[in-house]
Design an enzyme around this catalytic site. Structure first.
Site, mmCIF file in Angstrom:
data_model
loop_
_atom_site.group_PDB
_atom_site.id
_atom_site.type_symbol
_atom_site.label_atom_id
_atom_site.label_comp_id
_atom_site.label_asym_id
_atom_site.label_seq_id
_atom_site.Cartn_x
_atom_site.Cartn_y
_atom_site.Cartn_z
ATOM 1 N N ILE A 2 0.861 -1.046 -0.010
ATOM 2 C CA ILE A 2 0.144 0.029 -0.067
ATOM 3 C C ILE A 2 0.933 1.317 -0.091
ATOM 4 O O ILE A 2 0.340 2.325 -0.163
ATOM 5 C CB ILE A 2 -1.100 -0.014 1.281
ATOM 6 C CG1 ILE A 2 -0.432 -0.263 2.448
ATOM 7 C CG2 ILE A 2 -2.204 -1.029 0.895
ATOM 8 C CD1 ILE A 2 -1.245 0.124 3.477
ATOM 9 N N PHE A 23 -6.369 -5.060 6.835
ATOM 10 C CA PHE A 23 -5.548 -6.022 7.995
ATOM 11 C C PHE A 23 -4.085 -5.768 7.842
ATOM 12 O O PHE A 23 -3.491 -6.551 8.858
ATOM 13 C CB PHE A 23 -6.005 -7.219 7.560
ATOM 14 C CG PHE A 23 -7.380 -7.415 7.845
ATOM 15 C CD1 PHE A 23 -7.989 -8.057 8.898
ATOM 16 C CD2 PHE A 23 -8.280 -7.777 6.717
ATOM 17 C CE1 PHE A 23 -9.318 -8.290 8.926
ATOM 18 C CE2 PHE A 23 -9.479 -8.156 6.795
ATOM 19 C CZ PHE A 23 -10.111 -8.262 7.750
ATOM 20 N N ASN A 36 4.239 2.256 8.014
ATOM 21 C CA ASN A 36 3.571 1.512 7.753
ATOM 22 C C ASN A 36 2.157 1.555 7.933
ATOM 23 O O ASN A 36 0.909 1.839 7.296
ATOM 24 C CB ASN A 36 3.839 -0.064 8.047
ATOM 25 C CG ASN A 36 3.129 -0.887 7.058
ATOM 26 O OD1 ASN A 36 2.966 -1.004 5.806
ATOM 27 N ND2 ASN A 36 2.223 -1.809 7.919
ATOM 28 N N TYR A 83 2.985 1.247 18.919
ATOM 29 C CA TYR A 83 1.717 0.237 18.415
ATOM 30 C C TYR A 83 0.395 0.862 18.465
ATOM 31 O O TYR A 83 -0.305 1.256 17.362
ATOM 32 C CB TYR A 83 1.972 -1.100 18.573
ATOM 33 C CG TYR A 83 0.844 -1.554 18.121
ATOM 34 C CD1 TYR A 83 0.639 -2.160 16.836
ATOM 35 C CD2 TYR A 83 -0.080 -2.372 19.185
ATOM 36 C CE1 TYR A 83 -0.443 -2.948 16.191
ATOM 37 C CE2 TYR A 83 -1.323 -3.082 18.423
ATOM 38 C CZ TYR A 83 -1.404 -3.286 17.347
ATOM 39 O OH TYR A 83 -2.506 -4.033 16.866
ATOM 40 N N LYS A 123 -2.245 2.867 15.670
ATOM 41 C CA LYS A 123 -3.721 2.615 15.331
ATOM 42 C C LYS A 123 -4.489 3.636 15.801
ATOM 43 O O LYS A 123 -5.759 4.101 15.285
ATOM 44 C CB LYS A 123 -4.102 1.412 16.266
ATOM 45 C CG LYS A 123 -3.363 0.188 15.632
ATOM 46 C CD LYS A 123 -3.753 -0.091 14.663
ATOM 47 C CE LYS A 123 -3.001 -1.715 13.969
ATOM 48 N NZ LYS A 123 -3.907 -2.157 12.737
ATOM 49 N N PHE A 135 -9.310 -7.446 21.174
ATOM 50 C CA PHE A 135 -8.575 -7.967 22.260
ATOM 51 C C PHE A 135 -7.583 -8.885 21.764
ATOM 52 O O PHE A 135 -7.064 -8.562 21.065
ATOM 53 C CB PHE A 135 -9.474 -8.139 23.504
ATOM 54 C CG PHE A 135 -10.265 -6.715 23.879
ATOM 55 C CD1 PHE A 135 -10.788 -5.686 23.075
ATOM 56 C CD2 PHE A 135 -9.701 -6.247 25.195
ATOM 57 C CE1 PHE A 135 -11.163 -4.509 23.609
ATOM 58 C CE2 PHE A 135 -10.053 -5.001 25.631
ATOM 59 C CZ PHE A 135 -10.742 -4.106 24.811
ATOM 60 N N ASN A 136 -7.807 -10.089 22.044
ATOM 61 C CA ASN A 136 -6.726 -10.833 21.915
ATOM 62 C C ASN A 136 -7.305 -12.110 20.897
ATOM 63 O O ASN A 136 -7.920 -12.920 21.190
ATOM 64 C CB ASN A 136 -6.097 -11.843 23.027
ATOM 65 C CG ASN A 136 -5.242 -10.885 24.011
ATOM 66 O OD1 ASN A 136 -5.730 -9.801 24.177
ATOM 67 N ND2 ASN A 136 -3.985 -11.346 23.742
ATOM 68 N N LEU A 156 0.425 -15.826 23.049
ATOM 69 C CA LEU A 156 0.584 -16.624 23.765
ATOM 70 C C LEU A 156 0.047 -18.093 23.311
ATOM 71 O O LEU A 156 0.840 -19.254 23.509
ATOM 72 C CB LEU A 156 -0.209 -16.408 24.965
ATOM 73 C CG LEU A 156 -0.231 -17.303 26.181
ATOM 74 C CD1 LEU A 156 1.123 -17.537 26.855
ATOM 75 C CD2 LEU A 156 -1.314 -16.823 26.988
ATOM 76 N N ARG A 185 -6.259 -11.672 29.900
ATOM 77 C CA ARG A 185 -6.435 -11.464 28.667
ATOM 78 C C ARG A 185 -8.037 -12.010 28.220
ATOM 79 O O ARG A 185 -8.457 -13.011 28.750
ATOM 80 C CB ARG A 185 -5.558 -11.813 27.321
ATOM 81 C CG ARG A 185 -4.198 -11.210 27.720
ATOM 82 C CD ARG A 185 -4.099 -9.631 27.245
ATOM 83 N NE ARG A 185 -2.721 -8.779 27.343
ATOM 84 C CZ ARG A 185 -2.318 -8.244 28.646
ATOM 85 N NH1 ARG A 185 -3.166 -8.572 29.905
ATOM 86 N NH2 ARG A 185 -1.130 -7.818 28.821
HETATM 87 N N1 UFG Z 1 2.722 -14.086 27.206
HETATM 88 C C1 UFG Z 1 3.679 -15.113 27.896
HETATM 89 N N2 UFG Z 1 4.510 -15.678 27.430
HETATM 90 C C2 UFG Z 1 4.673 -15.712 25.917
HETATM 91 C C3 UFG Z 1 3.812 -14.911 25.101
HETATM 92 C C4 UFG Z 1 2.916 -14.020 25.828
HETATM 93 O O1 UFG Z 1 3.520 -15.068 29.244
HETATM 94 O O2 UFG Z 1 5.822 -16.359 25.444
HETATM 95 C C5 UFG Z 1 1.730 -13.323 27.799
HETATM 96 C C6 UFG Z 1 1.883 -11.908 27.585
HETATM 97 O O3 UFG Z 1 2.946 -11.441 28.800
HETATM 98 C C7 UFG Z 1 0.426 -11.512 27.939
HETATM 99 C C8 UFG Z 1 -0.359 -12.567 27.349
HETATM 100 O O4 UFG Z 1 0.580 -13.680 27.359
HETATM 101 O O5 UFG Z 1 0.411 -11.248 29.110
HETATM 102 C C9 UFG Z 1 -0.852 -12.584 26.194
HETATM 103 O O6 UFG Z 1 0.499 -11.835 25.097
HETATM 104 P P1 UFG Z 1 0.039 -12.244 23.484
HETATM 105 O O7 UFG Z 1 1.308 -11.521 22.885
HETATM 106 O O8 UFG Z 1 -0.548 -13.286 22.940
HETATM 107 O O9 UFG Z 1 -0.962 -10.943 23.526
HETATM 108 P P2 UFG Z 1 -1.037 -9.381 23.857
HETATM 109 O O10 UFG Z 1 -2.109 -9.237 24.876
HETATM 110 O O11 UFG Z 1 0.405 -8.879 24.097
HETATM 111 O O12 UFG Z 1 -1.354 -8.593 22.500
HETATM 112 C C10 UFG Z 1 -2.666 -8.078 22.249
HETATM 113 C C11 UFG Z 1 -2.515 -8.165 20.531
HETATM 114 C C12 UFG Z 1 -1.691 -6.771 20.277
HETATM 115 C C13 UFG Z 1 -2.358 -5.680 21.177
HETATM 116 C C14 UFG Z 1 -2.124 -5.915 22.555
HETATM 117 C C15 UFG Z 1 -2.748 -4.871 23.364
HETATM 118 O O13 UFG Z 1 -2.002 -9.265 19.958
HETATM 119 O O14 UFG Z 1 -2.032 -6.725 19.003
HETATM 120 O O15 UFG Z 1 -2.871 -7.252 22.705
HETATM 121 O O16 UFG Z 1 -2.191 -4.754 24.654
HETATM 122 F F1 UFG Z 1 -1.341 -4.655 20.745
#
Ligand code: UFG
Length: 322
Positions: free
Chosen positions: A52, A73, A92, A141, A145, A169-170, A190, A221
């Protein structure tokens, strides 16, 4: 038959959306630079390889084809990386998105669905988080957004471009048919990481912090199934196509699960041993992020089908075990 341009349609959420649009007989064009996506994840529609950032390519595409709406997306999504390399994120996620909006404007395409995020809210002031919650992002980030959300409000006022911003959210889980799933490289989320530890693709899962202010000390989450997320996009598209005004929605199940609860659920679903290693907190992780998604339910008639955490993990496991 609606004609939809799906930008980033080869990525995790985009590819599931393309499948959903295909089931509804939409005429689909996918534009993706394959920086993170996979060509084989695009199950239907016309595929255009491109970025884009490339105004000429966009102008050519919008001249060649007509679109009723654009779903966007294609963005970078790693909070940590956005702190290390903010330029990459602003360029981006903001600048290139504005490029896309400008070409849409020139071409008279005035409906846009935008992937936003819970990260636009920053540290929660209260929980669950509804659409009225202040948006004070705490990392680049989230700021990128939010900037696009704000630009979209201005584009609506000035140019009549109607948009729906969906604040995920997640996002988790996988296509229940097992055709599609999460394939980020590197993977940071995660649930896929826990399942890689279950399948032996990784030696263990690291738990980032056990000293949060939550019942078991690990972060909470709100995990939302990719199919339910796509359904919310579909309903948002219908809403825009029937002439409804711009709107933002928070998308989650309203149920929080801790990192430890996710690991325990993954052990139950997979029946595998999952080795856990405690690690320090990851920078920028709020203790709890849970959505209040009542607005999407009320206004769009959205009804999540796979709200149960074990089902979300089961579908992701089916994909991991393929
Ligand atoms: N976590 C771990 N171990 C890992 C990976 C993640 O303990 O190896 C924990 C993170 O600390 C967090 C939870 O698992 O507490 C979820 O982590 P993710 O990385 O799966 O997701 P996030 O909540 O960090 O991210 C999501 C979205 C992002 C957004 C964010 C908002 O994927 O795009 O929520 O805070 F920015």
């Amino acid at each position: 038959m609606s004609k939809i341009l799906v930008v980033g349609g080869a990525g995790y959420i985009g590819s599931h959306m393309v499948k959903r649009l295909g089931q509804a007989d939409c005429e689909i064009t996918v534009l993706d630079n394959l920086s993170g996506g996979h060509r084989d994840a695009v199950l239907t529609g016309d595929f255009v390889l491109g970025d884009i950032a490339d105004t000429q390519l966009l102008q050519g595409l919008f001249k060649r084809k007509s679109f009723d709406a654009v779903m966007h997306f294609a963005s970078f999504i790693q909070v940590g990386e956005s702190i290390q390399e903010p330029g990459k994120y602003y360029r981006n996620n903001v600048s290139n998105t504005l490029n896309l909006l400008e070409v849409m404007r020139d071409s008279g395409v005035d409906k846009f669905i935008f992937s936003s995020t819970a990260a636009t809210f920053g540290e929660p002031r209260y929980s669950p988080i509804d659409e009225e919650h202040p948006q004070i992002p705490i990392n680049p980030y989230g700021r990128t957004k939010l900037m696009v959300e704000q630009a979209l409000q201005d584009y609506d006022l000035a140019y009549g471009l109607k948009s729906v911003c969906l604040r995920y959210f997640n996002a988790a889980g996988a296509d229940p048919d097992g055709q599609l799933g999460e394939r980020h490289d590197p993977e940071t989320h995660l649930i896929p990481l826990v399942l890689m530890a279950a399948s032996g693709r990784r030696p263990h899962i690291s738990v980032f912090g056990r000293d949060y202010d939550t019942p078991d000390g690990t972060c909470i989450r709100d995990y939302i199934h990719i199919t339910d997320l796509c359904e919310a996009h579909w309903l948002s598209l219908q809403s825009l196509l029937s002439g409804n005004p711009s709107q933002s929605y928070n998308l989650g199940n309203g149920n929080g699960f801790s990192v430890q609860e996710v690991i325990d659920a993954a052990r139950r679903v997979t029946g595998k041993i999952i080795k856990v290693v405690d690690a320090p907190r990851r920078h920028g992780d709020p203790a709890t992020l849970v959505a209040d998604a009542r607005l999407a339910k009320e206004k769009l008639g959205w009804a999540p089908k796979y709200a149960d955490l074990e089902t979300i993990i089961e579908h992701a496991w089916k994909f991991e075990s393929r």
